[in-house]
Design an enzyme around this catalytic site. Structure first.
Site, PDB file in Angstrom:
ATOM      1  CG  HIS A  68       0.955   5.546   4.373  1.00 13.89           C
ATOM      2  ND1 HIS A  68       0.393   4.887   5.369  1.00 13.89           N
ATOM      3  CD2 HIS A  68       1.564   3.757   4.849  1.00 13.89           C
ATOM      4  CE1 HIS A  68       0.544   3.990   6.192  1.00 13.89           C
ATOM      5  NE2 HIS A  68       1.569   3.240   5.318  1.00 13.89           N
ATOM      6  CG  HIS A 107      -0.354  -0.409   2.565  1.00 11.89           C
ATOM      7  ND1 HIS A 107       0.268  -1.800   2.701  1.00 11.89           N
ATOM      8  CD2 HIS A 107       0.645   0.428   3.520  1.00 11.89           C
ATOM      9  CE1 HIS A 107       0.872  -1.587   4.562  1.00 11.89           C
ATOM     10  NE2 HIS A 107       1.137  -0.135   4.508  1.00 11.89           N
TER      11      HIS A 107
HETATM   12  P1  AMP Z   1       2.199   0.581   7.247  1.00 15.20           P
HETATM   13  O1  AMP Z   1       2.363   0.768   8.334  1.00 15.20           O
HETATM   14  O2  AMP Z   1       2.459   0.872   6.675  1.00 15.20           O
HETATM   15  O3  AMP Z   1       2.010  -0.937   7.511  1.00 15.20           O
HETATM   16  O4  AMP Z   1       0.392   1.113   7.139  1.00 15.20           O
HETATM   17  C1  AMP Z   1      -1.001   0.543   7.491  1.00 15.20           C
HETATM   18  C2  AMP Z   1      -1.776   1.527   7.517  1.00 15.20           C
HETATM   19  O5  AMP Z   1      -3.147   0.403   7.908  1.00 15.20           O
HETATM   20  C3  AMP Z   1      -1.586   2.080   8.937  1.00 15.20           C
HETATM   21  O6  AMP Z   1      -1.605   3.769   9.141  1.00 15.20           O
HETATM   22  C4  AMP Z   1      -2.569   1.981   9.551  1.00 15.20           C
HETATM   23  O7  AMP Z   1      -3.622   2.632  11.183  1.00 15.20           O
HETATM   24  C5  AMP Z   1      -3.476   1.389   8.741  1.00 15.20           C
HETATM   25  N1  AMP Z   1      -4.530   0.137   8.622  1.00 15.20           N
HETATM   26  C6  AMP Z   1      -4.849  -1.124   9.386  1.00 15.20           C
HETATM   27  N2  AMP Z   1      -5.636  -1.450   9.188  1.00 15.20           N
HETATM   28  C7  AMP Z   1      -6.858  -0.192   8.841  1.00 15.20           C
HETATM   29  C8  AMP Z   1      -7.881  -0.185   8.131  1.00 15.20           C
HETATM   30  N3  AMP Z   1      -8.983  -2.323   8.701  1.00 15.20           N
HETATM   31  N4  AMP Z   1      -8.718   0.420   7.626  1.00 15.20           N
HETATM   32  C9  AMP Z   1      -8.213   1.292   7.383  1.00 15.20           C
HETATM   33  N5  AMP Z   1      -6.772   1.762   7.503  1.00 15.20           N
HETATM   34  C10 AMP Z   1      -5.796   0.516   8.367  1.00 15.20           C
END
Ligand code: AMP
Ligand code: ZN
Length: 136
Positions: free
Chosen positions: A103, A101
């Site tokens: 950001h 993903h």
């Molecule tokens: P990363 O640390 O780059 O793997 O980012 C994961 C991101 O996913 C974090 O910013 C979380 O807040 C976000 N996240 C986790 N679960 C969900 C969810 N169910 N819906 C939306 N965002 C999520």
């Protein structure tokens, strides 16, 4: 981890509800549940790739095009002052969800966030060793 257990696969395919701001055949863009700033969003490919290293090249290109487009829309609609694109790979880099993903983080003056790194230092000799290690 099996793909069937991947939360972002479920969100990307619409099996778990999300605040979706864009969707096409191959991608979904959702608002992050724990936003760093107002409008913090995530670009999710609908296919499962754990990270940047698994992402096919054409998908990587499309992610960047989507990021640019969405950032422009957000700048207009949310009136942000700046923008960070962040993409974490591996635990040491802060990745917590192992489905690729990107950001999209709109920035506002005095938003209290600090997404930049602490600069270190390196001698010319050190830079040369690293350059050779990467390029030779
Ligand atoms: P990363 O640390 O780059 O793997 O980012 C994961 C991101 O996913 C974090 O910013 C979380 O807040 C976000 N996240 C986790 N679960 C969900 C969810 N169910 N819906 C939306 N965002 C999520
Ligand atoms: Zn997945």
């Amino acid at each position: 981890m099996k793909k069937e257990d991947c939360i972002f696969c479920k969100i990307a395919h619409g099996d778990i509800p999300s605040s979706t701001i864009y969707e096409d055949d191959d991608f979904r863009i959702i608002l992050d549940l724990g936003p760093a700033t107002r409008g913090h969003a995530l670009i999710l490919p609908k296919s499962h790739y754990a990270d940047l290293f698994e992402l096919p090249q054409d998908m990587a290109g499309r992610v960047m095009m989507l990021a640019q487009k969405t950032a422009s829309v957000m700048r207009d609609k949310l009136s942000c002052d700046g923008f960070n694109l962040v993409q974490n790979n591996g635990e040491s880099a802060g990745q917590t969800v192992f489905h690729f993903h990107m950001h999209l983080i709109p920035r506002y003056e005095n938003d209290g966030q600090n997404i930049l790194w602490k600069p270190g230092s390196a001698s010319g000799e050190e830079l040369d060793i690293v350059r050779k290690q990467i390029t030779e």
